[in-house]
Design an enzyme around this catalytic site. Sequence first.
Site, PDB file in Angstrom:
ATOM      1  N   ASN A   2     -43.635  22.287 -33.064  1.00  0.00           N
ATOM      2  CA  ASN A   2     -42.434  21.475 -33.284  1.00  0.00           C
ATOM      3  C   ASN A   2     -42.745  20.446 -34.357  1.00  0.00           C
ATOM      4  O   ASN A   2     -43.899  20.052 -34.526  1.00  0.00           O
ATOM      5  CB  ASN A   2     -42.057  20.755 -31.986  1.00  0.00           C
ATOM      6  CG  ASN A   2     -40.810  19.903 -32.130  1.00  0.00           C
ATOM      7  OD1 ASN A   2     -39.826  20.321 -32.754  1.00  0.00           O
ATOM      8  ND2 ASN A   2     -40.835  18.694 -31.577  1.00  0.00           N
ATOM      9  N   SER A  52     -44.830  14.299 -37.436  1.00  0.00           N
ATOM     10  CA  SER A  52     -45.939  14.977 -36.755  1.00  0.00           C
ATOM     11  C   SER A  52     -45.549  16.420 -36.486  1.00  0.00           C
ATOM     12  O   SER A  52     -44.425  16.695 -36.056  1.00  0.00           O
ATOM     13  CB  SER A  52     -46.226  14.307 -35.406  1.00  0.00           C
ATOM     14  OG  SER A  52     -46.406  12.913 -35.541  1.00  0.00           O
ATOM     15  N   ASP A 105     -42.326  16.207 -26.839  1.00  0.00           N
ATOM     16  CA  ASP A 105     -43.033  15.601 -27.983  1.00  0.00           C
ATOM     17  C   ASP A 105     -44.447  15.146 -27.617  1.00  0.00           C
ATOM     18  O   ASP A 105     -44.962  14.176 -28.165  1.00  0.00           O
ATOM     19  CB  ASP A 105     -42.225  14.415 -28.566  1.00  0.00           C
ATOM     20  CG  ASP A 105     -40.835  14.831 -29.005  1.00  0.00           C
ATOM     21  OD1 ASP A 105     -40.670  15.965 -29.475  1.00  0.00           O
ATOM     22  OD2 ASP A 105     -39.902  14.013 -28.864  1.00  0.00           O
ATOM     23  N   ALA A 144     -41.105  14.165 -46.430  1.00  0.00           N
ATOM     24  CA  ALA A 144     -42.494  14.416 -46.004  1.00  0.00           C
ATOM     25  C   ALA A 144     -42.557  15.573 -45.011  1.00  0.00           C
ATOM     26  O   ALA A 144     -43.493  16.381 -45.036  1.00  0.00           O
ATOM     27  CB  ALA A 144     -43.081  13.147 -45.388  1.00  0.00           C
TER      28      ALA A 144
END
Length: 199
Positions: free
Chosen positions: A118, A147, A156, A184
């Site tokens: 993810n 991340s 998460d 990013a």
Amino acid sequence: MSVANHAMTQRARVAVLISGRGSNMTALVEAAKAPDCPYEVVLVLSNKPDAEGLRLAAAAGVPTLAIDHRPFGADREAHERALDAALREAGAEYVALAGYMRVLTAFLVQAWAGRMVNIHPSLLPRYPGLDTHRRAIEAGDAEAGCSVHLVTAGVDEGPILDQARVPVQAGDTPETLSARVLAAEHTLYPAALARLVKR
Ligand code: GRF
């Protein structure tokens, strides 16, 4: 068979799960066009039939499928069993969640353990869940980022594979910060996925 064809047959088969605009999915598909990319996108699957990302994926020539969660009502696992069947039918070896907005049950998490990733728009373990950019700004953080992590039972929470950092600038709003982080994300996700499938 040529060397190039041989390399293509070796590429890891990735399915991408989306719910919305699909910009990270597009970044994964674009990166897979490189001849040395170690993965290919074999399916883009959405729980929302009207997801913009489905249109983008189809335009890019990637097979798409929508499996609407609504007919399954409260039976989230039944919906996931339908997703899982579609993923296996497509021959997927890895699953990349890219803005897939449903919390997964243990069924799908366990079925794809170690092979499902993810992307999350924060420097985990900071700010799991929603509204990450507002929370980073309100906390006065100097840095934000994104991340890529393996998916485990906690939302998460899985092992982090890689992160990218961006500055929080004076006057940032959640929208301006989100745009900087998203850029990013689009670099980080293909790179992190490529490393995972190669290891
Ligand atoms: C991204 O910010 C991603 O990090 C988060 O959901 C958003 C999805 O955006 N999980 P997109 O659909 O990839 O454009």
